[in-house]
Design a protein around this motif. Sequence first.
Motif, PDB file in Angstrom:
ATOM      1  N   LYS A 185       0.865  -1.179   0.000  1.00  0.00           N
ATOM      2  CA  LYS A 185       0.000   0.000   0.000  1.00  0.00           C
ATOM      3  C   LYS A 185       0.903   1.232   0.000  1.00  0.00           C
ATOM      4  O   LYS A 185       2.057   1.168   0.456  1.00  0.00           O
ATOM      5  CB  LYS A 185      -0.874   0.036   1.253  1.00  0.00           C
ATOM      6  N   ALA A 186       0.387   2.342  -0.450  1.00  0.00           N
ATOM      7  CA  ALA A 186       1.173   3.578  -0.497  1.00  0.00           C
ATOM      8  C   ALA A 186       1.751   3.924   0.868  1.00  0.00           C
ATOM      9  O   ALA A 186       2.891   4.383   0.967  1.00  0.00           O
ATOM     10  CB  ALA A 186       0.317   4.723  -1.025  1.00  0.00           C
ATOM     11  N   GLU A 187       1.011   3.665   1.919  1.00  0.00           N
ATOM     12  CA  GLU A 187       1.478   4.020   3.270  1.00  0.00           C
ATOM     13  C   GLU A 187       2.606   3.112   3.778  1.00  0.00           C
ATOM     14  O   GLU A 187       3.176   3.348   4.847  1.00  0.00           O
ATOM     15  CB  GLU A 187       0.332   4.056   4.276  1.00  0.00           C
ATOM     16  N   ASP A 188       2.967   2.092   3.012  1.00  0.00           N
ATOM     17  CA  ASP A 188       4.069   1.198   3.380  1.00  0.00           C
ATOM     18  C   ASP A 188       5.432   1.731   2.947  1.00  0.00           C
ATOM     19  O   ASP A 188       6.466   1.143   3.283  1.00  0.00           O
ATOM     20  CB  ASP A 188       3.875  -0.188   2.743  1.00  0.00           C
ATOM     21  N   LEU A 189       5.464   2.816   2.230  1.00  0.00           N
ATOM     22  CA  LEU A 189       6.702   3.317   1.623  1.00  0.00           C
ATOM     23  C   LEU A 189       7.850   3.438   2.625  1.00  0.00           C
ATOM     24  O   LEU A 189       8.953   2.951   2.374  1.00  0.00           O
ATOM     25  CB  LEU A 189       6.452   4.664   0.944  1.00  0.00           C
ATOM     26  N   ASP A 190       7.635   4.062   3.756  1.00  0.00           N
ATOM     27  CA  ASP A 190       8.724   4.270   4.718  1.00  0.00           C
ATOM     28  C   ASP A 190       9.264   2.950   5.256  1.00  0.00           C
ATOM     29  O   ASP A 190      10.482   2.771   5.370  1.00  0.00           O
ATOM     30  CB  ASP A 190       8.269   5.159   5.876  1.00  0.00           C
ATOM     31  N   GLN A 191       8.376   2.016   5.568  1.00  0.00           N
ATOM     32  CA  GLN A 191       8.831   0.734   6.102  1.00  0.00           C
ATOM     33  C   GLN A 191       9.588  -0.081   5.048  1.00  0.00           C
ATOM     34  O   GLN A 191      10.603  -0.720   5.361  1.00  0.00           O
ATOM     35  CB  GLN A 191       7.659  -0.089   6.635  1.00  0.00           C
ATOM     36  N   VAL A 192       9.117  -0.061   3.823  1.00  0.00           N
ATOM     37  CA  VAL A 192       9.798  -0.792   2.749  1.00  0.00           C
ATOM     38  C   VAL A 192      11.194  -0.209   2.531  1.00  0.00           C
ATOM     39  O   VAL A 192      12.185  -0.945   2.404  1.00  0.00           O
ATOM     40  CB  VAL A 192       8.961  -0.749   1.450  1.00  0.00           C
ATOM     41  N   THR A 193      11.288   1.106   2.528  1.00  0.00           N
ATOM     42  CA  THR A 193      12.581   1.769   2.356  1.00  0.00           C
ATOM     43  C   THR A 193      13.516   1.436   3.511  1.00  0.00           C
ATOM     44  O   THR A 193      14.719   1.222   3.309  1.00  0.00           O
ATOM     45  CB  THR A 193      12.386   3.290   2.225  1.00  0.00           C
TER      46      THR A 193
END
Length: 77
Positions: A9-17
């Motif tokens: 999901k878009a809100e996962d960006l920080d965790q994926v990074t």
Amino acid sequence: MVYTIRNVKAEDLDQVTEVEALCFPAAEAATGESFRTRIETFPESFLVAEDESGKIIGFINGWGTDGRNIRGEKDIP
């Protein structure tokens, strides 16, 4: 422990990074902007694994192709 695998999901960006930065040297790790493009371009082919608390602990991503060769990131539509 129970793990969940789901589409990004878009809100996962920080965790994926963050996971990427833990797994690769800074010179080789993909950037947040690169992941933003991937999430926007092929979310159906970007899966994350999260633990019971909802923390992302891993991921896999890539786009499908019917071509003979796998294209590089510069070729992402």
